[in-house]
Motif scaffolding. Structure first.
Motif, mmCIF file in Angstrom:
data_model
loop_
_atom_site.group_PDB
_atom_site.id
_atom_site.type_symbol
_atom_site.label_atom_id
_atom_site.label_comp_id
_atom_site.label_asym_id
_atom_site.label_seq_id
_atom_site.Cartn_x
_atom_site.Cartn_y
_atom_site.Cartn_z
ATOM 1 N N UNK A 461 -23.736 -21.539 -15.030
ATOM 2 C CA UNK A 461 -24.023 -22.050 -13.688
ATOM 3 C C UNK A 461 -25.213 -21.259 -13.158
ATOM 4 N N UNK A 462 -26.366 -21.892 -13.141
ATOM 5 C CA UNK A 462 -27.580 -21.207 -12.733
ATOM 6 C C UNK A 462 -27.456 -20.716 -11.289
ATOM 7 N N UNK A 463 -27.605 -19.415 -11.106
ATOM 8 C CA UNK A 463 -27.487 -18.834 -9.773
ATOM 9 C C UNK A 463 -26.142 -18.206 -9.502
ATOM 10 N N UNK A 464 -25.229 -18.260 -10.483
ATOM 11 C CA UNK A 464 -23.899 -17.684 -10.255
ATOM 12 C C UNK A 464 -23.993 -16.192 -9.968
ATOM 13 N N UNK A 465 -24.871 -15.495 -10.686
ATOM 14 C CA UNK A 465 -25.053 -14.059 -10.473
ATOM 15 C C UNK A 465 -26.242 -13.786 -9.560
ATOM 16 N N UNK A 466 -26.570 -14.749 -8.708
ATOM 17 C CA UNK A 466 -27.667 -14.551 -7.750
ATOM 18 C C UNK A 466 -27.405 -13.313 -6.906
ATOM 19 N N UNK A 467 -28.461 -12.607 -6.601
ATOM 20 C CA UNK A 467 -28.306 -11.325 -5.903
ATOM 21 C C UNK A 467 -27.677 -11.471 -4.525
ATOM 22 N N UNK A 468 -27.769 -12.665 -3.898
ATOM 23 C CA UNK A 468 -27.236 -12.849 -2.548
ATOM 24 C C UNK A 468 -25.778 -13.301 -2.523
ATOM 25 N N UNK A 469 -25.223 -13.690 -3.664
ATOM 26 C CA UNK A 469 -23.814 -14.100 -3.689
ATOM 27 C C UNK A 469 -22.943 -12.937 -3.240
ATOM 28 N N UNK A 470 -21.845 -13.241 -2.549
ATOM 29 C CA UNK A 470 -21.013 -12.214 -1.919
ATOM 30 C C UNK A 470 -19.693 -12.066 -2.663
ATOM 31 N N UNK A 471 -19.324 -10.817 -2.916
ATOM 32 C CA UNK A 471 -18.023 -10.495 -3.515
ATOM 33 C C UNK A 471 -17.174 -9.792 -2.475
ATOM 34 N N UNK A 472 -15.942 -10.264 -2.299
ATOM 35 C CA UNK A 472 -15.018 -9.690 -1.325
ATOM 36 C C UNK A 472 -13.797 -9.166 -2.064
ATOM 37 N N UNK A 473 -13.397 -7.937 -1.756
ATOM 38 C CA UNK A 473 -12.255 -7.338 -2.442
ATOM 39 C C UNK A 473 -11.013 -7.283 -1.555
ATOM 40 N N UNK A 474 -9.838 -7.344 -2.173
ATOM 41 C CA UNK A 474 -9.620 -7.606 -3.589
ATOM 42 C C UNK A 474 -8.571 -8.707 -3.730
ATOM 43 N N UNK A 475 -8.563 -9.355 -4.899
ATOM 44 C CA UNK A 475 -7.586 -10.387 -5.238
ATOM 45 C C UNK A 475 -6.604 -9.791 -6.236
ATOM 46 N N UNK A 476 -5.313 -9.808 -5.900
ATOM 47 C CA UNK A 476 -4.295 -9.220 -6.788
ATOM 48 C C UNK A 476 -3.101 -10.133 -7.028
ATOM 49 N N UNK A 477 -2.961 -11.198 -6.258
ATOM 50 C CA UNK A 477 -1.731 -12.006 -6.310
ATOM 51 C C UNK A 477 -1.937 -13.278 -7.129
ATOM 52 N N UNK A 478 -2.530 -13.154 -8.301
ATOM 53 C CA UNK A 478 -2.769 -14.329 -9.136
ATOM 54 C C UNK A 478 -1.478 -14.908 -9.682
ATOM 55 N N UNK A 479 -0.494 -14.064 -9.941
ATOM 56 C CA UNK A 479 0.827 -14.529 -10.376
ATOM 57 C C UNK A 479 1.809 -13.386 -10.192
ATOM 58 N N UNK A 480 3.075 -13.669 -10.441
ATOM 59 C CA UNK A 480 4.112 -12.658 -10.255
ATOM 60 C C UNK A 480 3.920 -11.510 -11.244
ATOM 61 N N UNK A 481 4.200 -10.287 -10.813
ATOM 62 C CA UNK A 481 4.104 -9.141 -11.722
ATOM 63 C C UNK A 481 5.355 -8.934 -12.558
ATOM 64 N N UNK A 482 6.363 -9.801 -12.394
ATOM 65 C CA UNK A 482 7.625 -9.676 -13.147
ATOM 66 C C UNK A 482 8.085 -11.056 -13.604
#
Length: 535
Positions: A461-482
């Motif tokens: 995806x051209x521009x996916x790693x564009x310098x202006x794209x924003x990363x927000x932390x953090x994501x941890x609840x993708x699925x159950x840990x048990x």
């Protein structure tokens, strides 16, 4: 029985009314002989960005279906007979008490709905608030940072999916999916979810839908109680005898435990009660935001913005050979928002959310890295949960408190420097954000795997790693840990009468798969017990 016709193609500018003509041509039939034509699936073929087509799967009825299929002699034409059958013999055992459902996410909601439809009069307990009151609590959190730990993005009527994109895609092939989608449509979801290749409802419509399902459960003899927290299981001779809810004892022999993946205090209670659980892998990472227009252009080329095309999505995967970890997009929200999704004090976690129109400026997705037991400290089944807590606490402190999120521009993230100002992307996260170094709230192997993944995704995806794209932390609840282990009757291997279900039990991953698991568990109870008759 119906005739199913696959691979009926429309060009992007062809009107959908042409479908009937094309089906008739494929079947070598006059149009007037086609009865009850129904779109089963619509998908977009955008493999060639500047030549976009729609692919349809169609069901029709005919007086001589077997003969017509034989005459067509086409692998795209077949007889279809498989439908969900909720008519089966009930068990002969007598229920001493009404079946109980704990949790009103998809698993609990649909388990209760099916039980109610069949005369079992379930009791439903949800620790969070009803959806209207819950929405007010969530909005207050996003506005002020004041968290209600019992009713939030994770807890309350509809479960975590109520404040999400409302995706209904699933990889499972199960006829119960049809029952679920039809029930959602009956309760107010758009009819298009029945056939869309990537159906979604949106948080705004989901709120209405879950209320209507709740009222249907009540109208069929079920009871629904909010702000009602499961505190303890009562066991006698290896069997479930009752539960404690808000300090009150309730007799109970059958309990569907549909608690969701964030009920950490409930996991702790289950562990103390010697309910067998095992550590389970999941993934952690960040949310990334790009202009939705950029994603549309990458997906659709010159057709970006065409009135027949919805906001484009993506699905990306990468395997880091350096760290032997998967990196992938998760819960991608076209035209959506990044929101605070905390459920515990002083711990920060983010999620993505879209309204039905998906018309916000940014596209967002979790970009996450797989983690597992080798990364957790200790052999406790709750070690993965404590792993989540540790990094959520770091993220909270890094943001400066009050659930302000740490953010970093992708260009700065790849160069290990703190961002100083925004570029072309404005973060959507609520309650607020601060420029920080995300290396301080995620493991080093996650950070380095994310960097590798970003560079690889930018090739696709051209521009996916564009310098202006924003990363927000953090994501941890993708699925159950048990995973709460269960036997062939879908009961806990530790306690007869306890039926762990859905995503929180480790047996699902999304709205539809969780709802399917809830139906399976309800069916298991019904095949053993007759409907509840005592009044």
């Amino acid at each position: 029985m119906t005739i199913r016709v696959n691979n009926i193609i429309l060009d992007i500018d062809e009107d959908i009314s042409l479908l009937e003509k094309k089906v008739a041509k494929k079947l070598r039939l006059p149009i007037n002989e086609i009865k009850n034509m129904k779109i089963i699936k619509e998908s977009i073929d955008a493999r060639k960005r500047n030549i976009i087509k729609f692919n349809y799967c169609i069901d029709i009825e005919h007086d001589n279906e077997t003969q017509i299929v034989a005459k067509a002699n086409d692998r795209d034409v077949k007889l279809e007979t498989v439908i969900y059958n909720d008519e089966f013999p009930f068990g002969e055992k007598t229920l001493d008490h009404r079946p109980v459902v704990v949790g009103m996410g998809p698993a609990g909601l649909f388990a209760a709905l099916l039980l109610a439809k069949k005369g079992y009069r379930p009791l439903v307990f949800e620790r969070g608030e009803a959806v209207d009151e819950r929405t007010a609590s969530v909005e207050k959190f996003w506005t002020t940072g004041q968290l209600n730990t019992e009713s939030n993005v994770q807890f309350g009527e509809g479960g975590a999916g109520t404040f999400s994109d409302g995706k209904l895609t699933t990889r499972i092939k199960d006829t119960r999916c049809d029952f679920i989608l039809e029930a959602l449509v009956k309760s107010g979801a758009p009819e298009e979810i029945i056939y869309m290749g990537k159906p979604h409802v949106g948080t705004d419509i989901l709120k209405t839908v879950v209320k209507k399902i709740r009222e249907e459960i009540r109208s069929l003899g079920g009871e629904v109680h909010f702000s009602s927290k499961l505190e303890k299981l009562i066991e006698r001779e290896g069997k479930l005898a009752g539960i404690i809810v808000n300090g009150n004892e309730i007799s109970c022999n059958t309990l569907i435990l549909a608690i969701g993946h964030s009920s950490r205090d409930t996991y702790e209670m289950l562990h103390k009660s010697n309910i067998h659980m095992e550590q389970k892998p999941f993934a952690i990472g960040v949310r990334i935001e790009h202009p939705q227009r950029m994603i549309d252009l990458n997906q659709y080329g010159r057709y970006a913005g065409h009135p027949r095309l919805r906001a484009a999505d993506y699905k990306l995967t990468y395997n880091s050979k350096s760290f032997n970890r998967g990196v992938y997009s998760f819960c991608m929200c076209p035209g959506g928002l990044v929101v605070g999704a905390a459920s515990e004090e002083n711990r920060l976690v983010v999620n993505g959310m879209s309204y039905h129109a998906r018309d916000e400026q940014n596209a967002n997705s979790a970009i996450v890295v797989t983690v597992g037991p080798k990364d957790f400290q200790g052999s406790s089944p709750l070690a993965g949960m404590e792993f989540q807590r540790h990094y959520e606490s770091l993220a909270y402190k890094l943001g400066g408190g009050n659930y302000t999120a740490p953010i970093q521009l992708v260009g700065d993230f790849l160069k290990d420097r703190v961002s100083e100002k925004l570029g072309s992307v404005t973060p959507s996260y609520k309650p607020g954000y601060e420029f920080r170094d995300l290396r301080q709230c995620l493991p080093s192997y996650v950070i380095e795997s994310l960097k590798e993944g970003m560079i690889d995704f930018d090739r696709r995806i051209k521009g996916f790693a564009d310098s202006d794209a924003v990363m927000t932390g953090i994501e941890t609840r993708t699925s159950a840990p048990v995973r709460i282990e269960r036997n062939e009757k879908l009961q806990s291997i530790s306690l007869e009468g306890l039926y762990p279900a859905g995503e929180g039990a480790g047996f699902a991953g999304g709205i539809v798969s969780a709802a399917v698991d809830g139906l399976k568990v309800a069916e298991s109870i019904m095949k053993e017990y007759s409907p509840f008759k005592n009044y």
